[in-house]
Structure formats: C-alpha cells, structure tokens
Design a protein around this motif. Structure first.
Motif, PDB file in Angstrom:
ATOM      1  N   GLY A 137      50.224  18.849   6.936  1.00  0.00           N
ATOM      2  CA  GLY A 137      50.457  18.185   5.655  1.00  0.00           C
ATOM      3  C   GLY A 137      49.202  18.080   4.819  1.00  0.00           C
ATOM      4  N   GLY A 179      58.010  18.771   7.023  1.00  0.00           N
ATOM      5  CA  GLY A 179      57.940  19.116   5.597  1.00  0.00           C
ATOM      6  C   GLY A 179      56.856  20.160   5.374  1.00  0.00           C
ATOM      7  N   HIS A 229      51.384   7.077   5.222  1.00  0.00           N
ATOM      8  CA  HIS A 229      52.054   8.299   5.695  1.00  0.00           C
ATOM      9  C   HIS A 229      52.034   8.348   7.221  1.00  0.00           C
ATOM     10  CE1 HIS A 229      53.105  12.671   4.477  1.00  0.00           C
ATOM     11  NE2 HIS A 229      53.758  12.314   5.561  1.00  0.00           N
ATOM     12  N   SER A 236      55.589   9.781  11.183  1.00  0.00           N
ATOM     13  CA  SER A 236      55.663  10.504  12.471  1.00  0.00           C
ATOM     14  C   SER A 236      54.464  10.173  13.352  1.00  0.00           C
ATOM     15  CB  SER A 236      55.676  12.020  12.207  1.00  0.00           C
ATOM     16  OG  SER A 236      54.404  12.437  11.710  1.00  0.00           O
TER      17      SER A 236
END
Ligand code: 8YV
Length: 311
Positions: A52, A76, A278, A281
C-alpha cells in the motif's frame, strides 16, 4: 538460475527472509539512489513485491523490461497500474481473504466506537472531565440501519457481524449481487438517506474516487455516521470534514485518508470522529498470513506460471 525479485519498500521479516532464501533478492527501499540502482539492476528483475505504501506505476514497469509479476502485499491494489501491467504482459497478484476478518472486525469496532463514544469517553476520563459531570448521551448501534457501500468479501463479513447486533442491512454496488441476502439500493444517495451508519467497504481507485460525494453525505443527514475502512479516495474528504465540523452528520470513524499518513488538521480538532492509522489488517496474525501469501504467489508463479491469487 534463481529469479530476481525486487522489494520496493519495507516488508515483514517473514517476507524478507523468504525472498532472500529463494530468490536473488534486491531491496530498493534501502537505497538512496533508486534511479541509479534501477538503471543498473532493473533489466534483471523478474518480479517486484509492492504494498500500500509502495505501488507500481507505468514508469517503474518500463524500467523493468524483464518484469513478469507484481506480487502485491495487500488486498487493495489501487496503487498498481494493473491495466498497463497487463498490457505489458505482467501478471499482478494480491492478498485477499486472509485479511477479511481483521478488516471486518475493525469496521465494527469503529462503528461501535463512534456511535457510543468509546474513544471520546477515554479522552473524557483522562482529561478529568468526569469529575465535573457525566458525558453527553451517545447513539445506540444495535438494531440500527447499516448501509454498506461495496458488498464484496469484506463488506459481507461486516454484514455478518452486523447481523449479530440485529442491524438492518442494505447495500449499494455497481450492480446487484444476486446471492446477497440483503436489500439492494440502486442509488448510493438512497442508501445514505435510509441508513444510520454508512459503511464504506468498496475498492479504491479511479472507479470509486469521490463516490461518497457531498450529496451522499448530505443525504446521510444529521443523525448519520460514516465509517471508512476502504480507501480515503472513495470519500470527498473536504465535504466530509465540512459536514462533520458543521454537524450536518453526527460523526465519522476513519481508518483511511486521502493523503496518508497526513490527516487534515480540521479532523484532529473534532470530537465526533474516531481516527485510526490504516490499521484494519494490522494484526500479527493477519500480516503474517498476507506475507506468506505473497511468498506463495511468487512460488506458484515461478513454478506454474500462475499466481495463487491473481487480480
Ligand atoms: C494493506 C490495505 O495491508 O490490504 C489492503 O488493501 O489497505 C492494508 O491492509 C496495507 O496498506 C499494506 O499494504
């Protein structure tokens, strides 16, 4: 001859050790002169490991003429130019499923937090405010209406958890999911008007940029809450901050932001928001599983020509 794999930025020790043990491992993140390094070593690179924080654009793909796979650490992959990669014959893999539960857990945690004032209550006690009186009443979450933007794997896991709170669930997708056991709203504004909590769980990228727009935020209304565990790009952040500051919506719980790790100063000053960096996860278990899936994707691709979880 071992394939050459280029690490683009910081990775878990599990992944670094796996790369070093099985490949000619190059680490771009550790270098000051990335351009010089790429000019010298780029032609030898067979695969890159992205994340990311370190994506793959067309220029990088062009600097790696032998590139065959982008193994992305994350579900993502909006910072990977997949269209260009595929045009150049470069496969892309990601790490779905292994993080679904942790992301869905945090989504529900954020919903409960912003509705009931958990983080705000912690600040209230620490500030000594309780000595002066009780906290203002909060909002019940159980039994309320949850509108999910993006009923994919993570959206469905969130819905399953919300059923445990007796929440009424509807969703909006680009198209209706025939097997979904929830009512479909064709319009995102209609979903926002209907729900108490708008849960943003859709993929990031150009197709969803600004999807939760000012009209959608206005439709949610003064008693509504936004929860975002997807990508900051999906929400018009300027419109969201204004609505929160002017109390045109009740609150927001955000794990993702438009310009991470920078967060708008206006948000930091608000008490009707929950802000997390963020971390959806970011558990030891899940990040290890994601790292192992990156290694499995590389191994499968170089053995059979196909990744385990191609995008
Ligand atoms: C990533 C995420 O793991 O998986 C995703 O899409 O947003 C995170 O869980 C993080 O961005 C590291 O790549």
């Amino acid at each position: 001859m071992k394939p050459t794999v280029l690490q683009l930025g910081p990775l878990l020790p599990l992944v670094r050790e796996g790369l070093a043990a099985n490949y000619t491992h190059l680490d771009l993140g550790a270098l000051s002169d990335a351009a010089g390094f790429l000019a010298e070593h780029g032609p030898a690179v067979d695969a890159v490991v992205s994340s990311g924080r370190n994506g793959v654009n067309a220029a990088l793909i062009d600097a790696l003429p032998k590139l065959r796979l982008v193994a992305h650490f994350g579900v993502g992959y909006d910072n990977v130019d997949v269209e260009y990669a595929k045009k150049k014959g470069v496969a892309v893999s990601n790490t779905p499923d292994v993080l679904t539960d942790c992301v869905a857990d945090l989504a529900i945690a954020l919903l409960i937090d912003v509705a009931r004032g958990v983080s705000a209550g912690d600040r209230y006690v620490r500030a000594g405010a309780w000595l002066k009186g009780a906290m203002p009443l909060a909002t019940r979450a159980s039994g309320k209406r949850l509108g999910i933007v993006g009923l994919g794997r993570i959206g469905r896991a969130i819905a399953t958890r919300a059923e445990g709170f007796d929440m009424e669930i509807r969703y909006h997708n680009r198209r209706q999911s025939p097997d979904a056991p929830y009512a479909y709203e064709h319009s995102l504004e209609a979903l926002a008007r209907w729900c108490d909590f708008l849960m943003v769980a859709t993929a990031g990228g150009e197709a969803t940029r600004g999807l939760v727009s000012k009209p959608v935020i206005d439709a949610l209304g003064a008693k509504g809450f936004v929860v975002n565990i997807a990508r900051g790009s999906v929400i018009d952040e300027t419109a969201l901050v204004a609505a929160l500051a002017e109390k045109r919506i009740a609150g927001a719980a955000l794990d993702v932001f438009a310009d991470e790790p920078r967060v708008p100063a206006a948000l930091l000053a608000l008490d009707n928001v929950v802000l997390t960096p963020h971390i959806a996860s970011a558990t030891t278990d899940t990040r290890r599983a994601m790292g192992q899936l990156v290694l499995d994707n590389l191994e499968s691709f170089f053995r059979d020509g196909r990744a385990v979880t191609p995008v």
